[in-house]
Scaffold this motif. Structure first.
Motif, PDB file in Angstrom:
ATOM      1  N   LEU A 285       4.238   4.814   7.720  1.00 34.37           N
ATOM      2  CA  LEU A 285       3.679   5.852   6.928  1.00 34.37           C
ATOM      3  C   LEU A 285       2.190   6.119   7.587  1.00 34.37           C
ATOM      4  O   LEU A 285       1.721   7.215   7.478  1.00 34.37           O
ATOM      5  N   GLN A 286       1.841   5.159   8.257  1.00 39.43           N
ATOM      6  CA  GLN A 286       0.478   5.654   9.035  1.00 39.43           C
ATOM      7  C   GLN A 286       0.490   4.694  10.308  1.00 39.43           C
ATOM      8  O   GLN A 286       1.034   3.574  10.672  1.00 39.43           O
ATOM      9  N   HIS A 287      -0.199   5.305  11.443  1.00 37.51           N
ATOM     10  CA  HIS A 287      -0.575   4.634  12.726  1.00 37.51           C
ATOM     11  C   HIS A 287      -2.088   4.370  12.624  1.00 37.51           C
ATOM     12  O   HIS A 287      -3.034   5.229  12.642  1.00 37.51           O
ATOM     13  N   VAL A 288      -2.561   3.075  12.726  1.00 34.23           N
ATOM     14  CA  VAL A 288      -3.995   2.911  12.640  1.00 34.23           C
ATOM     15  C   VAL A 288      -4.568   2.453  14.140  1.00 34.23           C
ATOM     16  O   VAL A 288      -3.854   1.683  14.717  1.00 34.23           O
ATOM     17  N   GLY A 289      -5.472   2.993  14.540  1.00 33.34           N
ATOM     18  CA  GLY A 289      -6.221   2.601  15.862  1.00 33.34           C
ATOM     19  C   GLY A 289      -5.735   3.680  17.000  1.00 33.34           C
ATOM     20  O   GLY A 289      -4.434   4.359  16.655  1.00 33.34           O
ATOM     21  N   VAL A 290      -6.518   3.786  17.919  1.00 23.92           N
ATOM     22  CA  VAL A 290      -5.944   4.857  18.891  1.00 23.92           C
ATOM     23  C   VAL A 290      -4.827   4.373  19.591  1.00 23.92           C
ATOM     24  O   VAL A 290      -4.072   5.321  20.164  1.00 23.92           O
ATOM     25  N   ASP A 291      -4.657   2.877  19.886  1.00 23.43           N
ATOM     26  CA  ASP A 291      -3.691   2.411  20.741  1.00 23.43           C
ATOM     27  C   ASP A 291      -2.305   2.795  19.964  1.00 23.43           C
ATOM     28  O   ASP A 291      -1.449   2.839  20.420  1.00 23.43           O
ATOM     29  N   ALA A 292      -2.543   2.766  18.633  1.00 22.09           N
ATOM     30  CA  ALA A 292      -1.236   3.051  18.003  1.00 22.09           C
ATOM     31  C   ALA A 292      -0.814   4.411  18.009  1.00 22.09           C
ATOM     32  O   ALA A 292       0.414   4.985  18.128  1.00 22.09           O
ATOM     33  N   LYS A 293      -1.806   4.945  17.943  1.00 18.37           N
ATOM     34  CA  LYS A 293      -1.415   6.770  18.106  1.00 18.37           C
ATOM     35  C   LYS A 293      -0.776   7.095  19.406  1.00 18.37           C
ATOM     36  O   LYS A 293       0.032   7.786  19.616  1.00 18.37           O
ATOM     37  N   LEU A 294      -1.613   6.440  20.713  1.00 15.33           N
ATOM     38  CA  LEU A 294      -1.038   6.613  21.898  1.00 15.33           C
ATOM     39  C   LEU A 294       0.387   6.175  22.049  1.00 15.33           C
ATOM     40  O   LEU A 294       1.048   6.999  22.680  1.00 15.33           O
ATOM     41  N   GLU A 295       0.573   5.116  21.451  1.00 16.69           N
ATOM     42  CA  GLU A 295       2.053   4.625  21.645  1.00 16.69           C
ATOM     43  C   GLU A 295       3.281   5.525  21.031  1.00 16.69           C
ATOM     44  O   GLU A 295       4.483   5.733  21.444  1.00 16.69           O
ATOM     45  N   ASN A 296       2.601   6.381  19.946  1.00 16.74           N
ATOM     46  CA  ASN A 296       3.606   7.348  19.451  1.00 16.74           C
ATOM     47  C   ASN A 296       3.717   8.566  20.500  1.00 16.74           C
ATOM     48  O   ASN A 296       4.833   9.072  20.548  1.00 16.74           O
ATOM     49  N   TRP A 297       2.545   8.812  21.116  1.00 20.12           N
ATOM     50  CA  TRP A 297       2.729   9.972  22.115  1.00 20.12           C
ATOM     51  C   TRP A 297       3.505   9.320  23.267  1.00 20.12           C
ATOM     52  O   TRP A 297       4.265  10.151  23.933  1.00 20.12           O
ATOM     53  N   ALA A 298       3.381   8.108  23.739  1.00 21.19           N
ATOM     54  CA  ALA A 298       4.114   7.652  24.644  1.00 21.19           C
ATOM     55  C   ALA A 298       5.589   7.655  24.513  1.00 21.19           C
ATOM     56  O   ALA A 298       6.544   7.972  25.570  1.00 21.19           O
TER      57      ALA A 298
END
Length: 325
Positions: free
Chosen positions: A227-240
């Protein structure tokens, strides 16, 4: 932290500027008061100027948009330039003319080389900077071919050039820092520039460029679980994950509206990831509704929250991924 671009202004075969630009970058990278990035115009093969005036910050050509994002990501510049026929290289003038608002209220310094040290090129560059509202600093480095290049081909600067280079860097960093409040005054342009940088980071699959667009504590409500991605590392994992699916990625923002007040801003519009998959299939992707919340950190605007969603049919619970804005 202040971001300074070192612009290598020659693209001709056999150029000497790459040697000079590396010297500037190596010296600058020792500093702790700014980050320095080498920008080679060979990596930005712009056509002869074909864009309408760039006062709006909106451009039609993908090459121009990529160049605009590169310029917008910097707070100041050091131009490394030769002198061609008593003047500035045409490719550098063309690159400066392609965009406008992305240069404004930033600082510019000069390192020049040539038969007369490139001094006449810098004289013309100062006039161009004035028209673009770039604040050119007074110190400069001039490198005559006869004294600073072995056989007029191998760059071998004297140690006495280092204090001159340090002085240029001191002034560029100081003026870039001093002008920061003026740059923040045009919040919408700065935010659109940040989103342009994000789009360009996606197109070149540069996770570090994307990292600079987000706050460390960003909270993202993306279309993919959880439901949510918390923190920049989690966001970048999604883009990866996106980068592992696509061989070539494109991203389009449409109908973007930005409203800023104080140190916060909100933007909304429609976004679409498209491109070529790893198996060679081209896909147009799907349009999603996008919302962005920005925070002004003092060093620039970053995304602290974003949300991507698609409408769904209440009766069936099925997401409607085939709608277009």
């Amino acid at each position: 932290m202040i971001e300074i671009g070192i612009v290598l202004g020659s693209t001709r075969p056999g150029r000497l500027g790459d040697q000079v630009a590396r010297w500037v970058h190596e010296r600058a990278s020792r500093r702790a008061d700014a980050r320095f990035t080498l920008i080679d115009l060979r990596d930005h093969p712009l056509p002869h100027l074909e864009e309408p005036p760039g006062f709006s910050g909106r451009y039609e050509d993908d090459r121009t948009r990529a160049w605009a994002a590169t310029v917008a990501a910097c707070d100041g510049f050091v131009f490394v330039t030769p002198e061609y026929n008593h003047s500035v290289p045409g490719v550098l003038k063309n690159a400066m003319d392609h965009v406008h608002v992305e240069w404004t209220t930033k600082a510019a310094g000069f390192v020049s080389y040539g038969g007369a040290g490139g001094a006449r090129s810098v004289e013309q560059l100062r006039l161009i900077c004035g028209a673009l509202q770039l604040a050119d600093v007074a110190p400069q480095v001039t490198l005559p071919l006869a004294t600073e290049f072995e056989d007029r081909a191998v760059f071998a600067p004297g140690a006495y050039q280092l204090p001159a280079l340090d002085l240029v860097l001191d002034h560029v960093v100081a003026w870039s820092t001093a002008l920061a409040p003026l740059r923040r005054g045009d919040a919408e342009a700065a935010i659109r520039g940040r989103l342009d940088a994000m789009v360009e980071g996606l197109r070149v699959k540069d996770l570090e460029a994307l990292r600079r667009c987000y706050a460390p504590d960003v909270v993202s409500f993306d279309v993919e679980p959880p439901l949510q991605h918390v923190g920049v590392d989690a966001k970048l994992e999604n883009w990866a994950k996106v980068f592992t699916i696509f061989e070539k990625v494109d991203y389009e923002l449409r109908d973007l509206t930005v409203t800023a007040s104080g140190g916060l801003a909100v933007g909304h519009g429609f976004g679409r990831v498209s491109g070529t998959l790893k198996n060679g299939v081209t896909t147009d992707g799907m349009w999603v509704r996008g919302t962005f919340v920005f925070r002004d950190t003092g060093d620039g605007w970053v995304i602290v929250h974003d949300q991507a969603s698609v409408p769904f049919d209440v009766a069936t619970g099925r997401g409607l991924a085939d709608l277009e804005p």
